[in-house]
Enzyme design. Structure first.
Site, PDB file in Angstrom:
ATOM      1  N   GLU A  45       2.661   1.331  -6.616  1.00 49.64           N
ATOM      2  CA  GLU A  45       2.567   2.447  -5.671  1.00 49.64           C
ATOM      3  C   GLU A  45       3.915   2.838  -5.061  1.00 49.64           C
ATOM      4  O   GLU A  45       4.272   4.018  -5.088  1.00 49.64           O
ATOM      5  CB  GLU A  45       1.526   2.128  -4.593  1.00 49.64           C
ATOM      6  CG  GLU A  45       0.111   2.244  -5.160  1.00 49.64           C
ATOM      7  CD  GLU A  45      -0.951   1.497  -4.382  1.00 49.64           C
ATOM      8  OE1 GLU A  45      -0.653   1.053  -3.252  1.00 49.64           O
ATOM      9  OE2 GLU A  45      -2.073   1.359  -4.889  1.00 49.64           O
ATOM     10  N   ASP A  59      -3.928   7.775  -7.712  1.00 49.87           N
ATOM     11  CA  ASP A  59      -3.634   6.775  -6.697  1.00 49.87           C
ATOM     12  C   ASP A  59      -4.980   6.241  -6.225  1.00 49.87           C
ATOM     13  O   ASP A  59      -5.699   6.912  -5.505  1.00 49.87           O
ATOM     14  CB  ASP A  59      -2.860   7.430  -5.539  1.00 49.87           C
ATOM     15  CG  ASP A  59      -2.758   6.519  -4.308  1.00 49.87           C
ATOM     16  OD1 ASP A  59      -3.122   5.336  -4.408  1.00 49.87           O
ATOM     17  OD2 ASP A  59      -2.317   7.008  -3.253  1.00 49.87           O
ATOM     18  N   ASP A 105       5.513   1.109   2.383  1.00 46.34           N
ATOM     19  CA  ASP A 105       4.186   1.669   2.124  1.00 46.34           C
ATOM     20  C   ASP A 105       3.115   0.841   2.822  1.00 46.34           C
ATOM     21  O   ASP A 105       2.792  -0.266   2.386  1.00 46.34           O
ATOM     22  CB  ASP A 105       3.948   1.716   0.596  1.00 46.34           C
ATOM     23  CG  ASP A 105       2.570   2.280   0.239  1.00 46.34           C
ATOM     24  OD1 ASP A 105       1.770   2.557   1.153  1.00 46.34           O
ATOM     25  OD2 ASP A 105       2.292   2.436  -0.961  1.00 46.34           O
ATOM     26  N   LYS A 141     -10.996  -2.373  -2.876  1.00 46.53           N
ATOM     27  CA  LYS A 141      -9.727  -2.784  -3.472  1.00 46.53           C
ATOM     28  C   LYS A 141      -9.243  -4.121  -2.908  1.00 46.53           C
ATOM     29  O   LYS A 141      -8.448  -4.816  -3.526  1.00 46.53           O
ATOM     30  CB  LYS A 141      -8.707  -1.685  -3.185  1.00 46.53           C
ATOM     31  CG  LYS A 141      -7.426  -1.763  -3.976  1.00 46.53           C
ATOM     32  CD  LYS A 141      -6.605  -0.521  -3.650  1.00 46.53           C
ATOM     33  CE  LYS A 141      -5.173  -0.625  -4.064  1.00 46.53           C
ATOM     34  NZ  LYS A 141      -4.425   0.581  -3.634  1.00 46.53           N
TER      35      LYS A 141
END
Ligand SMILES: Nc1ncnc2c1ncn2[C@@H]1O[C@H](COP(=O)(O)OP(=O)(O)OP(=O)(O)O)[C@@H](O)[C@H]1O
Ligand SMILES: [Mg+2]
Lengths: 423, 608
Positions: free
Chosen positions: B171, B8, B193, B70
């Protein structure tokens, strides 16, 4: 035994182009082991004892391959003779599917007609046991992993490509290969209910379960990082068909529409008792493909052939109409419309029947088809009105005359409407 | 059994997991932590630091410490996200050669995939320590709402790190896998999420081991970072009001503010108010030091961020509609990501879905675990029991004649999927067509992501509309787009890979792989040098010890012994003179000489 015959069958009918087929006289068409398709009959009508195979191929409008295959079928059911080819005894054909064992591509099913499809699927519910028993002997050691006996062309009647079954460098077991080939060969012909092996009134839950089951079986991830050779594409096609089917069946609106199309097609088939021409995609299939099409290009695997086939059929219809062969013309138009939904053709066909005062029910189907493409088409409404008028269904006729007048001014419609209102 | 790890790669934290004997587990790092901060720094001496080490020195090395990279990966220079980062990040962000983004550290430009590759490499190391072996294959997760170029860039990062990424998965989908793994779940679930940088929501149908994504959406620029930013803004505003000083202009102060803001946010998840105390935060021109001392209440925090939370529920609403479901159809809501520990978020989610969110999964670990489960299912054939049916989050299409946007693959289509279309020429004697591939669901053509454009040439010269080319668009199970074209007349096929214009070229990636390998070699070399130095110093100590022993025994010094001693002392002298700047080879030589001198010395000593 049947199995091995099928497997060994030659893949392309081999006729000499210069051979001249002749009609066999005294054959009772109703007694044939299998009903030839309209294409077959069309070709049969061209066989006059002087036209050669080569000429038939170039003039039939069916294309060389289909013409050769149609000839093969006519030969097998005993309707024609061909010098140099020994005619098969009609009675020697053990199952209906056997007669079609000459088809080449795996994508095509080994059935001769959708009439047989319907039989197959309707029989399934009640006499499944029998069904299995009858195919059991040949299929027992050549089974598929999943029971596919409900398909229009069950594995027992499917012609498998030996080379694909025998390759020993692929990680897929043989029953699974048979299963994939059999499914893949008739993707265009099975409806999604048959494909998912569920009832027409299946609940959302049933659909989901069937979807999960098939996804697990056919998702490419099952063979992740394995070289599947030719099966890679096959499994991908099958899986995408699973997701497409699910997309339609799981959306109430799309499902309704799909059901309506299925029904309509069945009505057309039943009414005329004419089997679906097997080398042409069904209208349902077209609908699916048209959904995704854009103005840039038509989205289907073989647009050239389709377009050409459509034009050939429309031309044939128009020619037949000129020769006043109304029924034949209607048949050609119907086939054309299956390949491509086209308002003008539908209207022409309806108009022709109304003018000739023939087959008004069919005329109604054509007019409806036009309305489905364009529900505000005044000519389509006018035709509907005239048909109902002829059928003496005044209420409904009136309704459509009103529709016409809502869209445009039309003298004839107004006059007739007033007459109806007066009476 | 083949081992495949799952990583992850988070905005704030990364996590690696593996399935062992049918049980998925997170692999802790050397420090014993199950997650590693996604932070990369370059020290003055050019060394790379990752994770906790990088985090610790962030305040004093803010300009050369990359966090939340990211948020930049796969983005185009000039996009609003990039502009935002330029304004708020202490590190230097510069344009790359393909209108992409680079960061500048110690005078060297790095692409974002390179930065991510450093984090991936660290996670690979963590796995290696545990497995005792190089992990052969890897599944890496990305936010569901990542587009093609962000996915490609993540794959590139894997390549640079020397990882064999066999699949990129989303994810929230990974989280669902972890949630439903090994249990006979049959339910419709929502995965909410909210992590450090991104928000994702996915609706799934789970049953019989199949995880079927019905719809997914999100915002790749909405996460904990934005919550922190609100607090920073608030603190900076108060400070400016009191002292007429903009703290955000001072790198070091800003970095301290950032830390304090995050810490306060986290604390307010368990307490109602918290003290923020930053002494000597700013030194004025006259040398007077200013401190920041204030309290922040949970209520104030909620007021600062409520619109961010509402943005997430709005997306939830749209996603449910896409799935054709109402909130009541959701059996279970699963919270993923560190931000979902915030009580207000839990309340809002509960209110929206009308059900208490599940506490069954660990918000920081599920994603990594799900990635490992998927990896295991992929590489171990018999593992038939889970199947992931994911969707593409964005529509894919082309620009058509006249500038319109024609969608060919609709969003939320199950992948892998493909659609083919026939293109025809629009002008007479046109011998090439340009195909512009777009991704997105925006009304205006130009608001969608330009994935790439390519020209099909060598067409037969004919009148308009006569030449037909079939173009097939596919989206792989990774969510990555490819296009191939076939000239229908000749059957000639041209395969085109659409690489987003902002992505790295093959050559660049190769060069980066090489540079990375060079760096690793360099690191290995310097480690070896360090080891040799320690070894040499140890020998020196031994010699010195022996010398003093010999000196203690007076009178008995033979000629032989004296000579041996002198030679050893000499060797020590040269070693000490050169040890600091000798090369590896020289050190090896020194080491050997020294050892021999010691041996000889000791030999003579023992004999006398
Ligand atoms: N107890 C807490 N209360 C509030 N926020 C928290 C808490 N614990 C962690 N966070 C926040 O959660 C965020 C990190 O979450 P997480 O580790 O799930 O993100 P990530 O996976 O790295 O990011 P992403 O998934 O967006 O790429 C940070 O912004 C952190 O401040
Ligand atoms: Mg995360």
């Amino acid at each position: 035994m049947i199995e091995s015959r099928l497997l060994n069958a030659t893949h392309e009918p081999l006729f000499d182009d210069n051979a001249t087929p002749t009609q066999v006289s005294g054959v009772d068409i109703d007694e044939l082991s299998e009903t030839p398709s309209p294409d077959d009959f069309f070709l049969y009508s061209r066989i006059d004892g002087s036209t050669t195979v080569g000429e038939l191929c170039s003039t039939s409008g069916l294309g060389r391959e289909s013409t050769l295959e149609a000839l093969q079928r006519l030969l097998e059911v005993g309707l024609i003779d061909m010098p140099g080819v020994e005619r098969e005894e009609a009675s020697s054909a053990p199952t209906s599917s056997d007669a079609t064992s000459s088809r080449r591509e795996t994508r095509r099913p080994r059935t001769s007609s959708s009439g047989a499809n319907d039989l197959e699927s309707s029989r399934r519910g009640e006499t499944r046991g029998d069904d299995e028993a009858s195919t059991g002997d040949s299929a027992s050691n050549e089974s598929t992993g999943l029971d596919l006996s409900h398909l229009p062309v069950p594995p027992s009647a499917f012609e498998f490509d030996d080379r694909l079954l025998e390759r020993d460098d692929l990680p897929i077991e043989r029953p699974k290969r048979r299963e994939l080939l059999c499914l893949h060969g008739q993707l265009d012909e099975v409806n999604y209910y048959q494909f998912f092996d569920i009832d027409r009134d299946a609940s959302a839950r049933d659909i989901k379960h069937a979807y999960f089951k098939l996804s697990k079986r056919y998702h490419p991830d099952r063979y992740f990082q394995n070289d599947l050779g030719p099966f890679a594409e096959i499994i991908e096609d099958v899986f995408q068909h699973v997701t497409r089917g699910h997309r339609i069946l799981s959306d109430p609106e799309q499902r309704d529409e799909y059901d309506a199309q299925l029904e309509e097609q069945e009505i057309v088939d039943d009414e005329e008792d004419v089997p679906t021409p097997m080398n042409q995609p069904s209208s349902i299939d077209m609908a699916r493909k048209q959904d995704a099409s854009t103005d840039i290009g038509d989205d289907n695997s073989d647009p050239d052939k389709r377009e050409a086939a459509f034009r050939v059929l429309v031309n044939r219809g128009t020619q037949a109409r000129q020769k006043e062969q109304i029924v034949q013309a209607a048949e050609q138009f119907r086939k054309a419309l299956r390949i491509q939904r086209d308002v003008e053709v539908a209207l022409e066909a309806a108009d022709m029947l109304v003018e000739a005062d023939l087959r008004l029910e069919q005329a109604q189907l054509f007019a409806r088809a036009a309305l489905r493409i364009d529900d505000k088409h005044p000519d389509a409404h006018l035709l509907m009105a005239r048909i109902f008028d002829k059928l003496e269904e005044r209420e409904r006729a009136l309704e459509h005359y009103n529709q016409v007048l809502d869209i445009r001014e039309d003298e004839m419609a107004r006059r007739r409407r007033n007459e109806l209102l007066d009476s | 059994m083949d081992k495949c790890i799952g990583i992850d790669l988070g905005t704030t934290n990364s996590c690696v997991a593996v399935v062992e004997n049918g049980t998925p587990k997170v692999i802790p790092n050397k420090g014993g932590y199950k997650t590693t901060p996604s932070i990369v720094a370059i020290t003055e001496s050019g060394r790379r630091l990752v994770g906790q080490m990088a985090k610790r020195q962030a305040i004093t090395n803010a300009q050369h410490t990359i966090y939340a990279s990211k948020r930049l990966i796969g983005r185009q220079w000039g996009s609003s996200a990039v502009r935002h980062c330029i304004e708020t990040c202490p590190y230097e962000i510069v344009p790359g050669p393909h209108d992409d983004v680079r960061v500048k550290l110690r005078g060297k430009e790095y692409s974002l995939p390179e930065i991510s590759s450093i984090i991936l490499q660290e996670m690979k190391l963590v796995a290696e320590e545990h497995l005792g072996d190089d992990p052969e294959q890897t599944v890496v997760t990305v936010p569901a709402y990542f587009n093609d170029s962000q996915r490609q860039a993540t794959k590139d990062a894997g390549k640079i790190a020397g990882l064999d990424i066999i699949r990129i998965i989303n994810e929230p989908t990974a989280a669902a896998l972890a949630y439903g793994y090994d249990e006979d779940v049959e339910a419709t679930v929502a995965i909410y999420d909210l992590g450090g940088g991104t928000f994702d929501i996915s609706i799934l149908d789970i049953g019989h081991g199949v995880f079927d994504v019905l719809s997914t959406a999100g915002d790749t620029f909405l996460g904990g970072e934005d919550f922190d930013a609100r607090i920073i803004e608030h603190l900076a505003y108060e400070f400016a009001r009191d002292h007429q000083i903009d703290l955000r202009k001072d790198e070091m102060a800003l970095q301290r503010l950032r830390d304090a803001a995050e810490q306060a946010k986290i604390e307010l998840s368990s307490v109602e108010e918290t003290e923020i105390s930053l002494p000597f935060l700013y030194t004025q021109d006259d040398g007077e030091a200013l401190h920041l001392q204030t309290t922040l209440t949970r209520e104030k925090l909620e007021e600062l961020v409520i619109d961010l939370i509402q943005r997430t529920t709005k997306i939830c609403d749209a996603t449910l509609q896409e799935a054709g479901l109402g909130p009541e159809a959701i059996d279970d809501v699963i919270l993923v990501g560190g931000m979902t520990r915030m009580p207000r978020i839990q309340e809002e989610v509960e209110e929206f879905f009308g059900t208490k969110p599940s506490k069954k999964v660990h918000p920081d670990e599920v994603v990594g675990i799900g990635a490992a489960i998927q990896g295991d299912a992929l590489v171990n054939e018999d593992e038939e029991d889970v199947l992931l049916l994911d969707v593409t989050p964005h529509s894919l299409g082309i620009m058509v004649h006249g500038g319109g946007y024609e969608k060919l693959i609709k969003k939320n289509s199950t992948i892998p999927t493909s659609e083919s279309h026939i293109f025809t020429t629009v002008r007479d004697h046109q011998t090439s067509v340009k195909i512009v591939v777009l991704q997105g669901d925006e009304e205006e053509t130009e608001d969608n992501e330009l994935l790439g454009e390519f020209v099909l040439s060598g067409l037969r010269s004919a009148s308009a509309g006569e030449v037909e080319i079939e173009v097939e668009f596919s989206i792989s199970a990774d969510g990555i787009v490819s296009v191939s074209a076939t000239d229908l007349e000749t059957g000639k096929e041209q395969s085109i890979t659409v690489t987003a214009s902002s992505n790295l070229t093959e050559e660049e990636i190769d060069r980066m792989i090489e540079e990375n390998e060079d760096y690793l070699m360099e690191v290995k070399r310097s480690e070896e040098i360090e080891e040799l130095r320690t070894q040499i110093r140890r020998t020196i100590r031994e010699i010195n010890k022996l010398v003093s022993e010999v000196d203690d025994i007076e009178g008995s010094n033979s000629e032989l012994l004296r000579e041996a001693k002198e030679r050893a002392v000499e060797a020590v002298q040269t070693a000490e003179d050169t040890i600091d700047d000798a090369s590896l080879e020289e050190l090896e030589e020194t080491d050997e000489k020294l050892s021999r001198a010691l041996e000889a010395f000791r030999g003579v000593f023992q004999r006398t």
